[in-house]
Write a protein that holds these residues in place. Structure first.
Motif, PDB file in Angstrom:
ATOM      1  N   ASP A  20       6.637  -4.192  -0.845  1.00 23.13           N
ATOM      2  CA  ASP A  20       6.288  -4.941   0.592  1.00 23.13           C
ATOM      3  C   ASP A  20       5.122  -5.923  -0.184  1.00 23.13           C
ATOM      4  OD1 ASP A  20       3.702  -3.560  -0.138  1.00 23.13           O
ATOM      5  OD2 ASP A  20       3.593  -2.316   1.330  1.00 23.13           O
ATOM      6  N   TYR A  21       4.788  -6.596   1.055  1.00 24.84           N
ATOM      7  CA  TYR A  21       4.069  -7.732   1.046  1.00 24.84           C
ATOM      8  C   TYR A  21       4.619  -8.861   0.035  1.00 24.84           C
ATOM      9  CZ  TYR A  21      -0.571 -10.396   1.330  1.00 24.84           C
ATOM     10  OH  TYR A  21      -1.447 -11.474   1.556  1.00 24.84           O
ATOM     11  N   ILE A  23       5.974 -12.515  -0.379  1.00 24.44           N
ATOM     12  CA  ILE A  23       5.865 -13.564   0.199  1.00 24.44           C
ATOM     13  C   ILE A  23       6.778 -14.829  -0.347  1.00 24.44           C
ATOM     14  CG2 ILE A  23       3.637 -13.078   1.143  1.00 24.44           C
ATOM     15  CD1 ILE A  23       2.726 -15.033  -0.688  1.00 24.44           C
ATOM     16  N   GLY A  28       7.854 -15.390   6.088  1.00 24.18           N
ATOM     17  CA  GLY A  28       7.110 -14.377   6.467  1.00 24.18           C
ATOM     18  C   GLY A  28       6.952 -13.228   5.317  1.00 24.18           C
ATOM     19  N   VAL A  29       6.275 -12.008   5.786  1.00 20.75           N
ATOM     20  CA  VAL A  29       5.915 -11.205   5.217  1.00 20.75           C
ATOM     21  C   VAL A  29       6.990 -10.092   4.988  1.00 20.75           C
ATOM     22  CG1 VAL A  29       4.379  -9.053   4.732  1.00 20.75           C
ATOM     23  CG2 VAL A  29       3.489 -11.168   5.516  1.00 20.75           C
ATOM     24  N   ARG A 123       8.038   1.468   8.860  1.00 16.82           N
ATOM     25  CA  ARG A 123       6.291   1.401   8.545  1.00 16.82           C
ATOM     26  C   ARG A 123       5.858   0.063   8.282  1.00 16.82           C
ATOM     27  NH1 ARG A 123       3.865   6.495   5.580  1.00 16.82           N
ATOM     28  NH2 ARG A 123       5.144   8.296   6.595  1.00 16.82           N
ATOM     29  N   ILE A 126       5.547  -3.260  11.407  1.00 17.61           N
ATOM     30  CA  ILE A 126       4.666  -3.963  12.047  1.00 17.61           C
ATOM     31  C   ILE A 126       4.176  -5.326  11.381  1.00 17.61           C
ATOM     32  CG2 ILE A 126       2.832  -2.720  10.999  1.00 17.61           C
ATOM     33  CD1 ILE A 126       2.248  -3.234  14.495  1.00 17.61           C
ATOM     34  N   PHE A 127       4.117  -5.432  10.123  1.00 17.22           N
ATOM     35  CA  PHE A 127       3.837  -6.577   9.461  1.00 17.22           C
ATOM     36  C   PHE A 127       4.998  -7.568   9.396  1.00 17.22           C
ATOM     37  CE2 PHE A 127       1.640  -3.168   7.542  1.00 17.22           C
ATOM     38  CZ  PHE A 127       0.200  -3.554   7.534  1.00 17.22           C
ATOM     39  N   HIS A 130       4.616  -9.279  13.064  1.00 19.68           N
ATOM     40  CA  HIS A 130       3.582 -10.534  13.309  1.00 19.68           C
ATOM     41  C   HIS A 130       3.805 -11.684  12.312  1.00 19.68           C
ATOM     42  CE1 HIS A 130       0.658  -8.424  16.008  1.00 19.68           C
ATOM     43  NE2 HIS A 130       1.343  -7.392  15.415  1.00 19.68           N
ATOM     44  N   SER A 131       4.356 -11.539  11.164  1.00 21.42           N
ATOM     45  CA  SER A 131       4.895 -12.680  10.314  1.00 21.42           C
ATOM     46  C   SER A 131       6.152 -13.317  10.394  1.00 21.42           C
ATOM     47  CB  SER A 131       4.505 -12.192   8.835  1.00 21.42           C
ATOM     48  OG  SER A 131       5.624 -11.177   8.724  1.00 21.42           O
TER      49      SER A 131
ATOM     50  N   ASP B 612      -0.559   5.237   2.865  1.00 24.42           N
ATOM     51  CA  ASP B 612       0.153   5.379   4.169  1.00 24.42           C
ATOM     52  C   ASP B 612       0.940   6.949   4.095  1.00 24.42           C
ATOM     53  OD1 ASP B 612       1.163   5.204   6.513  1.00 24.42           O
ATOM     54  OD2 ASP B 612       2.815   3.886   6.093  1.00 24.42           O
ATOM     55  N   SER B 686       0.112  -0.663  -2.026  1.00 19.19           N
ATOM     56  CA  SER B 686       0.067  -2.081  -1.425  1.00 19.19           C
ATOM     57  C   SER B 686      -0.998  -2.023  -0.640  1.00 19.19           C
ATOM     58  CB  SER B 686       1.371  -2.799  -0.898  1.00 19.19           C
ATOM     59  OG  SER B 686       1.276  -2.162   0.227  1.00 19.19           O
ATOM     60  N   LEU B 688      -0.877  -3.305   2.229  1.00 20.82           N
ATOM     61  CA  LEU B 688      -0.375  -2.785   3.613  1.00 20.82           C
ATOM     62  C   LEU B 688      -0.360  -1.331   4.047  1.00 20.82           C
ATOM     63  CD1 LEU B 688       2.574  -5.119   3.849  1.00 20.82           C
ATOM     64  CD2 LEU B 688       0.182  -5.881   4.166  1.00 20.82           C
ATOM     65  N   ALA B 689      -0.060  -0.650   2.904  1.00 19.36           N
ATOM     66  CA  ALA B 689      -0.090   0.847   2.843  1.00 19.36           C
ATOM     67  C   ALA B 689      -1.650   1.335   3.249  1.00 19.36           C
ATOM     68  CB  ALA B 689       0.444   1.462   1.750  1.00 19.36           C
ATOM     69  N   MET B 691      -3.757  -0.406   4.645  1.00 20.80           N
ATOM     70  CA  MET B 691      -4.297  -0.755   6.062  1.00 20.80           C
ATOM     71  C   MET B 691      -3.836   0.294   6.962  1.00 20.80           C
ATOM     72  SD  MET B 691      -3.656  -4.892   5.984  1.00 20.80           S
ATOM     73  CE  MET B 691      -4.929  -5.864   5.577  1.00 20.80           C
ATOM     74  N   ARG B 692      -2.330   0.694   6.845  1.00 20.29           N
ATOM     75  CA  ARG B 692      -1.889   1.407   7.504  1.00 20.29           C
ATOM     76  C   ARG B 692      -2.700   3.045   7.665  1.00 20.29           C
ATOM     77  NH1 ARG B 692       2.641   1.247  10.407  1.00 20.29           N
ATOM     78  NH2 ARG B 692       2.885   3.586  10.058  1.00 20.29           N
ATOM     79  N   GLY B 722       1.376 -18.534   2.162  1.00 16.38           N
ATOM     80  CA  GLY B 722       0.712 -17.283   1.646  1.00 16.38           C
ATOM     81  C   GLY B 722      -0.499 -16.998   2.716  1.00 16.38           C
ATOM     82  N   ASP B 725       0.772 -16.146   6.107  1.00 17.88           N
ATOM     83  CA  ASP B 725       1.201 -14.634   6.028  1.00 17.88           C
ATOM     84  C   ASP B 725       0.106 -13.623   5.959  1.00 17.88           C
ATOM     85  OD1 ASP B 725       3.814 -15.366   6.008  1.00 17.88           O
ATOM     86  OD2 ASP B 725       4.210 -15.231   3.845  1.00 17.88           O
ATOM     87  N   LEU B 726      -0.771 -14.087   5.328  1.00 19.94           N
ATOM     88  CA  LEU B 726      -2.171 -13.016   5.418  1.00 19.94           C
ATOM     89  C   LEU B 726      -2.929 -13.041   6.920  1.00 19.94           C
ATOM     90  CD1 LEU B 726      -4.031 -11.307   3.801  1.00 19.94           C
ATOM     91  CD2 LEU B 726      -5.739 -13.082   3.670  1.00 19.94           C
ATOM     92  N   SER B 728      -1.106 -13.091   9.447  1.00 22.35           N
ATOM     93  CA  SER B 728      -0.112 -12.461  10.322  1.00 22.35           C
ATOM     94  C   SER B 728      -0.314 -10.857   9.790  1.00 22.35           C
ATOM     95  CB  SER B 728       1.516 -12.691   9.981  1.00 22.35           C
ATOM     96  OG  SER B 728       1.592 -14.082  10.219  1.00 22.35           O
ATOM     97  N   ILE B 729      -0.833 -10.623   8.517  1.00 24.10           N
ATOM     98  CA  ILE B 729      -0.939  -9.191   8.072  1.00 24.10           C
ATOM     99  C   ILE B 729      -2.136  -8.580   8.948  1.00 24.10           C
ATOM    100  CG2 ILE B 729      -1.829  -8.004   6.314  1.00 24.10           C
ATOM    101  CD1 ILE B 729       0.327  -9.514   4.563  1.00 24.10           C
ATOM    102  N   ARG B 731      -3.376 -10.006  11.794  1.00 20.22           N
ATOM    103  CA  ARG B 731      -3.142  -9.532  13.054  1.00 20.22           C
ATOM    104  C   ARG B 731      -2.303  -8.024  13.374  1.00 20.22           C
ATOM    105  NH1 ARG B 731      -3.595 -13.880  16.691  1.00 20.22           N
ATOM    106  NH2 ARG B 731      -3.107 -16.136  15.846  1.00 20.22           N
ATOM    107  N   ALA B 732      -1.439  -7.840  12.274  1.00 20.38           N
ATOM    108  CA  ALA B 732      -0.930  -6.518  12.294  1.00 20.38           C
ATOM    109  C   ALA B 732      -1.705  -5.650  12.195  1.00 20.38           C
ATOM    110  CB  ALA B 732       0.332  -6.409  11.286  1.00 20.38           C
ATOM    111  N   SER B 735      -3.565  -4.884  15.354  1.00 21.50           N
ATOM    112  CA  SER B 735      -2.817  -4.531  16.351  1.00 21.50           C
ATOM    113  C   SER B 735      -2.678  -2.678  16.224  1.00 21.50           C
ATOM    114  CB  SER B 735      -1.505  -4.900  16.085  1.00 21.50           C
ATOM    115  OG  SER B 735      -0.675  -4.641  15.435  1.00 21.50           O
ATOM    116  N   LEU B 736      -3.045  -2.446  15.162  1.00 24.80           N
ATOM    117  CA  LEU B 736      -3.235  -0.830  14.933  1.00 24.80           C
ATOM    118  C   LEU B 736      -4.345  -0.423  15.361  1.00 24.80           C
ATOM    119  CD1 LEU B 736      -1.270  -0.868  11.304  1.00 24.80           C
ATOM    120  CD2 LEU B 736      -0.165  -0.247  13.616  1.00 24.80           C
TER     121      LEU B 736
END
Lengths: 305, 795
Positions: A20-21, A23, A28-29, A123, A126-127, A130-131, B612, B686, B688-689, B691-692, B722, B725-726, B728-729, B731-732, B735-736
């Motif tokens: 994931d992530y 870029i 986007g992501v 999962r 959601i990312f 937004h991206s 996550d 990661s 993202l995980a 964050m979740r 980059g 994208d960060l 957006s991340i 914001r995501a 949003s949680l």
């Protein structure tokens, strides 16, 4: 259902990694899914473990502290850290991987359920939302496991997740053409315009690849042509001119991205005991890359940003 | 020589070099003048004695204006000064000051002569009179043994120090009235009071103290004006002469009168900050929403042509340097919790206005740029990101992230408002929040102990697993517990752990309410009470609940991830997979895993919080919910419920030192975990995980704030894509429902280089936890902890 049946109906496949992530693999992501198996044997390949789909055991010597936990637990009595490790006797049970305190051992090419992958995508969604991101299928050559790809793409469609694909172009068109309608963008490698040179460096001529490029373009999927830029292989002006002409004549509207050669995959060759297959090349200078781009500029071919 | 930075004037660069290259020094002038004053005022009420001491300081301290300064005022003789406040505590200073220059974390310069003077002329007077002595005498033995310098529950910043934790109300009060106006109001209020009314007596003293405090700060400003005029008369350089005359003019006006220009407003803020520093040596005296209350002055000066952007920037740079130069004098124990000369002055930009509309303006962006340009560790820059914030604002935020300073702290605007509503604020005030200290959502008319106690969850778990005893010392520190091997189920172990957490909460509350009571009796805050209009209205000091909102103290849980990870290991390996026994696990922990490598490998392989995976994340969530319910059930001396938090500071290091090996695979004395962050290095998947996982905690109920720190590989934010994208991340993530996230984007390579050649990296800022500070100012142990945080790279 047996694993072979699952492979046939696409509910199971061989995955190198899900990342994931990401870029650098599209808008986007994104979550990039690396599917195993490839018909090319590019001498500069950074993911040689992706050439075949069978399971493999990697040994990262620099992490090993010689505790011999792996040898102790191996049910076959093998020593995964030894120089003469016999991969043909390994059953890839993973006991040694679990026992290694330094994470010096790693299994590659795991079988994964499509459902498990979809759960991860769910999962990450959601990312994406937004991206403006999504999923990118990469490899190996993702079209090799086209049944598996088909079921994953169907899942993405249900979630409304965008799909991008990175392909080397070497695949059977007939088996994959139905997939094109579900792809939002394709990164397509053209490594050399001269078929003989192509065969010398990758093991295959370029006829299928160039045909597939035209077919994809005709099917309406937006394309970015990628060239792994390598001094000894494809940097000469004639070749780049020929690529640009091909794009102008057959792939109008597609963009270009040049990826300068790097040696980040070198350590993998020894870890997977493939050192014999490793070739070293020269990374082009920034100036050489700029000159290469200027050729495409002359043909009014836009760069991928 | 240190690399120069771009975007600052030559003057600012000289000020900056001085800040980076100067070690802080202790100046005892404040303590000496306060002591002399108190000797003279024996018998008067304590609030008057404190106010008179402040007035004496303002009248007698030999003021200085240093070369190149535009904003003037220091609390001591040095530009980088730490002061002493013996009325709060002198014993730790007496014990530690000889090693101030040599201690590993946050050393201060002090000479043997200074130490001798302090011991002979200042401290003897305070014997038996300090807050610390009274607190320690009042604390019940059973609480004292786990609450005093133990790392189990820790609140020494509330009895060795003043509280701080105030956001002066510039917008609605100070800038409206000026201290002249406050003085006049207090005199009118005083005139209406009568000694014959019993309830008026305290108020009479309060207003007298207010009058003294207001006169004191006006006097101090005028003494700076006198000095500037004197210096101007001697000055050969015409440009500097003009500057000095302007400084004199500004100091004659503010803080006595409401400011009329951006420069005056800036100097006003600094005088208020200085008053707070002199009276309290405070932690977390927050500038607040600078881009909001300063904007009218900025806009007017820009319109009239009095100011251009460069001029505004230079004043902002100068103020940022002022915030960074002074040091919060703290004990060695406290440095473990608040490392890096940090004063926790939080400055918040962005977000919404009181009416709900977008609050970003030109000044918002100038603050973000200034923090990048001047590279100071203060103010702590926080941003409020709302779901409909301008994309340009979010881009400016991630652009600053990409610079690797650890700034800004990024907050979910909506979650912050939600937290304030939950704490009982009116909606308009809840929309007008700023951060206090590191990540506590706060409001400028509030009295609150926002960092009251640190509660060590890992210690609580240790007592559940080790018959109520510390594994390192064998001492009984927790509730009774049965031998580990006799637990029959996982649930029993989880319940026992939570119960031990509950016990620590209980003692934290005891320790806090005793300190609260003593604060109201012994350490009134006449100066900082002038900064909150409601205190003036009511005639009541901050320490006695004079603010509009008196919000309950915050208990910070530390080690959430370590406990969740450990319980998951027990659940999986002992009760589900049955690959080990409780007895074997107990033996392994007693041996600090020595000789149990195979089991440790298995323990490390059990999924960890931050990936996550509900298997372990659900345990963390249940523990967090339990902590909230339990904490919230207690009320403080003002009847306000206590608040839970998972915030950072550097508390995960000292709290780890006292905890033996834990089932998660962690070795004895190693750091535990901060906020809702994963264990360093275990969020392998990661960011993202991570964050979740973090978002599964119910952030909005933890009204003391939550904190997530992540390291990002710098190449993830090196391009415009980059950075977008960060954004957006972020914001995501918000949003949680999550509240805060902050990024370190330095490569391990750079940090290793900084360790090797600290001289070349003196200004390298890193995120510690909820705040940023110079990497080279951290002890080697702290540096390793920063490096150990996973750096997430892209593929």
């Amino acid at each position: 259902m047996a694993a072979t049946d699952k492979a046939k109906d696409g509910t199971m496949g061989t995955v190198l990694q899900m990342q994931d992530y990401s870029i650098h693999d599209g808008d986007g992501v994104r979550t990039t899914i690396f599917l195993a198996g490839c018909g090319l044997r590019c001498q500069w390949c950074a993911n040689p473990e992706s050439w075949t789909q069978h399971r493999k055991l990697a040994y990262h010597a620099h992490k090993c502290r010689g505790c011999q936990s792996c040898r102790t637990v191996c049910p076959e009595g093998l020593d995964p850290a030894a120089g003469d490790f016999d991969a043909t006797r390994c059953t890839f049970c993973g006991d040694c991987v679990a026992a290694c305190p330094e994470k010096a051992l790693q299994l590659a090419c795991e079988q994964m359920d499509a459902d498990a992958i979809m759960e991860q995508i769910r999962r990450d969604e959601i990312f994406f939302r937004h991206s403006g991101g999504g999923v990118t299928f990469s490899g190996g050559e993702p079209f090799v496991q086209h049944q598996f790809l088909r079921s994953l793409m169907a899942g993405c469609e249900r979630l409304g997740v965008s799909v991008w694909v990175e392909t080397c172009g070497f695949f059977k068109w007939e088996a994959c053409q139905d997939l094109m309608a579900g792809i939002d963008h394709i990164f397509f490698d053209i490594k050399h315009m001269d078929s003989e040179s192509h065969r010398r460096f990758t093991g295959q001529g370029n006829e299928t690849i160039l045909d597939n490029a035209k077919r994809i373009h005709a099917s309406g999927v937006p394309m970015t042509i990628r060239i792994p830029l390598i001094a000894e292989v494809n940097l000469e002006e004639n070749n780049l001119e020929a690529t640009a002409r091909f794009m102008r004549d057959h792939l109008p509207g597609s963009r270009i991205e040049l990826l300068p050669y790097h040696e980040l995959g070198k350590a993998k060759y020894s870890a997977f005991r493939m050192a014999d297959s490793f070739h070293s090349f020269t990374t082009p200078t920034e100036a050489q890359t700029a000159v290469a781009y200027s050729i495409f500029d002359r043909y009014q071919i836009e760069r991928y940003q | 020589m240190l690399k120069t930075v771009t975007g600052v004037s030559e003057r600012i660069e000289r000020l900056r070099q001085n800040y980076v290259n100067t070690k802080p020094s202790i100046c005892y002038e404040r303590a000496r003048l306060y002591t002399e004053s108190h000797k003279r005022t024996e018998g008067k009420s304590v609030i008057l004695r404190r106010a008179e001491a402040f007035h004496d300081f303002c009248a007698k301290f030999e003021v200085r204006i240093f070369e190149d300064e535009l904003i003037v005022g220091t609390a001591g003789r040095f530009r980088r000064t730490g002061i002493l406040t013996p009325e709060y505590s002198w014993k730790w200073v007496d014990k530690e000051m000889d090693t101030f220059p040599t201690r590993p974390q946050d050393p201060y310069l002090i000479t043997p002569d200074q130490c001798a003077t302090i011991r002979s002329e200042i401290f003897p007077y305070w014997h038996g009179k300090s807050l610390e002595e009274h607190f320690l005498a009042a604390l019940p033995e059973e609480t004292a043994r786990i609450a005093v310098d133990t790392g189990i529950i820790d609140n020494d910043s509330k009895w060795r120090q003043a509280v701080g934790e105030i956001t002066p109300d510039y917008e609605g009060h100070l800038f409206v009235k000026g201290y002249g106006g406050i003085l006049k109001d207090a005199e009118e209020k005083l005139a209406a009071l009568d000694y014959l009314n019993a309830e008026d007596i305290d108020r009479i003293d309060f207003y007298k103290a207010t009058i003294l405090s207001a006169k004191a700060i006006i006097l101090l400003a005028n003494r700076y004006a006198d000095l500037a005029e004197g210096m101007a008369a001697e000055e050969q350089d015409d440009a500097r002469k003009a500057e000095l005359l302007e400084i004199a003019r500004v100091c004659r006006r503010v803080p006595e009168y409401p400011p009329q220009s951006f420069h005056e407003a800036t100097q006003f803020i600094w005088f208020v900050q200085l008053g707070g520093i002199i009276t309290e040596n405070p932690l977390a005296l927050n500038p607040g929403r600078f881009d909001q209350f300063m904007y009218p002055y900025y806009a007017a000066d820009m319109d009239s042509g009095k100011l251009d952007k460069a001029g505004a920037k230079e004043l902002i740079h100068a103020l940022w340097l002022k915030y960074s130069e002074w040091v919060w004098t703290i004990s060695e124990n406290t440095t473990g919790y608040f490392a890096g000369y940090n004063q926790f002055q939080n400055l918040t930009v962005g977000g919404k206005k009181r009416d709900g509309s977008d609050a970003t303006n030109e000044l918002t962006y100038l603050c973000l740029e200034a923090t990048d340009e001047v590279r100071t560790h203060q103010p702590g820059l926080s941003v409020r990101v709302q779901s409909d914030c301008p994309q340009e604002f979010l881009y400016a935020v991630t652009d600053l992230v990409s610079k690797g300073t650890g700034f800004p702290a990024i907050h979910n605007d909506q979650a912050g408002t939600q937290m304030l509503l939950q704490a009982g604020y009116e909606p308009e005030d809840a929309r007008d929040w700023n951060n206090c200290g590191c990540v506590v959502p706060h409001f400028r008319q509030t009295g609150q102990w926002t960092s009251a106690v640190n509660v060590n969850f890992a210690a609580a778990m240790e007592y559940a697993l080790n018959e109520g005893k510390s594994r390192l010392t064998g001492e009984k520190m927790g509730l009774d517990a049965k031998p580990l091997a006799s637990y029959a189920s996982y649930q029993e172990i989880e319940d026992a752990t939570f119960e031990q957490v509950g016990n620590l909460i209980h003692h934290s509350v005891v320790s806090t309410v005793i300190a609260q009571k003593l604060h109201a009796e012994m350490v009134p805050r006449p100066f900082l009470s002038t900064c909150i209009g409601h205190c003036l209205e009511e005639g009541r000091d901050l320490s006695r609940g004079g603010a509009k909102y008196n919000v309950g103290p915050v208990l910070t849980g530390i080690g959430l991830a370590v406990v969740a990870n450990s319980l998951a290991v027990i659940k999986k390996l002992v009760f589900e997979d049955k690959v080990t026994t409780l007895a074997e696990l107990d033996a392994a922990m007693n041996a600090d895993w020595e000789g149990h490598d195979a089991l440790r490998t298995k323990a490390l392989a059990v999924v960890k919080y931050g990936n996550d995976d509900d298997y372990v994340d659900a345990i963390a969530r249940d523990l967090a919910n339990y902590y909230y319910r339990k904490t919230r059930a207690y009320k403080d001396n003002f009847g306000s419920p206590f608040n839970s938090a998972f915030m950072g500071i550097s508390n995960y290091i000292p709290t780890g030192r006292i905890v033996g090996a834990t089932p998660c695979g962690r070795k004895a004395t190693k750091p535990i975990t901060e906020g809702v962050s994963p264990y360093a290095g275990s969020d392998v998947k990661s960011p993202l995980a991570a964050m979740r996982s973090s978002a599964k905690m119910n952030h909005d109920v933890h009204t003391g704030g939550t904190l997530l720190n992540l390291r990002l590989s710098e190449d993830l934010v090196s391009t415009p894509k980059g950075k977008r994208d960060l954004g957006s991340i972020i914001r995501a993530y918000f949003s949680l429902g999550a509240f805060h996230v902050q990024f370190n984007t330095l490569s391990t390579d750079v940090l290793r280089k900084a360790q090797k050649n600290p001289e070349d990296y003196k200004d390298l800022l890193v995120r510690v936890a909820g705040y940023s500070t110079q990497f080279v100012n951290l002890s080697p142990e702290m540096q390793e902890a920063i490096i150990a945080r996973s750096a997430h790279g892209s593929y």
